[in-house]
Design an enzyme around this catalytic site. Structure first.
Site: not given
Ligand code: 13P
Length: 267
Positions: A78, A99
């Site tokens: 990201e 999240h």
């Molecule tokens: P990454 O491990 O690539 O940072 O991705 C985790 C994630 O939450 C993607 O939305």
């Protein structure tokens, strides 16, 4: 003089906090810190952010190109989203994506956090809008988030999670905590028959406090013309220009003008 190793350690500490507080599952979430105009530290992709050591942390340039990464580690998938925030918000030194359960549930239900239910959330966050859904790792998320960057320091990502940013890693992280706490309270009060919202004048007094203290970052109180002249705003059931959905022409216009002014000023 920036001590890169100390910043890497701090990123690992915040990764632990995010993981231990259940704001991410498995390998989710990512963190970055600006250490120079062309240098940024970021978490690697595909690892648990709760179990990182400084050797995991990657260094990238402003386009997300790798400047340094230990064997087996690649920058977050990201990274484009993080870089868009730095590009459009020169005052930002750190970006956090997670999240968290309740905030993400609101992002999935398509309900922005706009109800004024407690002073701290009104002062610190104002409203938290939802940026339209984009496929992770593509330019879609940076593009969706862009229109909110000039007005907010916290954005929900539709059907995905939350994004916060600030002048330091700790402040960006604290903002994530605040978003989740606000979302949790809003959810619970809805179960208890619905929140009793603060009145328009109570909200206006809180906005006034924020202005008086000259709090850093962006907040709808600073630009929400509706709020200033007492018309319906996002905190009084109306949808003000800055806080309205992605289709708000007024919000888009304000964002566009702000961007142009900043460009003219070389910011
Ligand atoms: P990454 O491990 O690539 O940072 O991705 C985790 C994630 O939450 C993607 O939305």
């Amino acid at each position: 003089m920036i001590n890169e190793y100390e910043i890497k350690k701090e990123i690992c500490d915040i990764g632990k906090r995010i993981y231990n507080r259940g704001m991410v599952a498995s390998n989710d979430g990512n963190i970055s810190v600006k250490i120079g105009d062309h240098e940024f530290l970021c978490t690697p992709t595909g690892v648990s952010k709760g179990f990182m050591t400084p050797e995991y942390i990657c260094k990238v340039d402003e386009n997300g190109n790798v400047l340094q990464a230990n064997k087996g580690f690649k920058p977050s998938s990201e990274i484009k989203m993080h870089m868009r925030v730095y590009k459009e918000r020169p005052d930002v030194n750190s970006v956090v994506h997670a999240h968290p359960m309740y905030a993400t549930a609101f992002a999935i239900a398509g309900i922005p956090l706009t109800q004024p239910i407690m002073p701290e959330a009104v002062i610190a966050l104002g409203c938290v809008p939802i940026a339209e859904y984009g496929t992770p790792s593509t330019e879609e998320i940076p593009n969706a988030v862009s229109k909110y960057l000039q007005h907010f320091d916290a954005v929900l990502l539709e059907n995905h999670g939350a994004l916060t940013y600030g002048d330091s890693l700790l402040n960006a992280y604290h903002k994530m905590e605040s978003v989740e706490f606000y979302a949790q309270l809003l959810f619970l009060s809805k179960q208890l028959g619905g929140p009793k919202e603060l009145s328009r004048s109570q909200v206006e007094r809180l906005y006034e406090i924020r202005r008086k203290f000259g709090m850093k970052g962006k907040h709808p109180a600073d630009i929400c013309l509706n709020a200033k002249d007492g018309k319906p705003n996002c905190h009084s059931g109306g949808r003000c220009g800055a806080c309205a959905s992605a289709s708000s022409a007024e919000g888009d216009l304000v964002a566009e003008i702000t961007k142009k002014v900043m460009k003219e000023l070389g910011l």
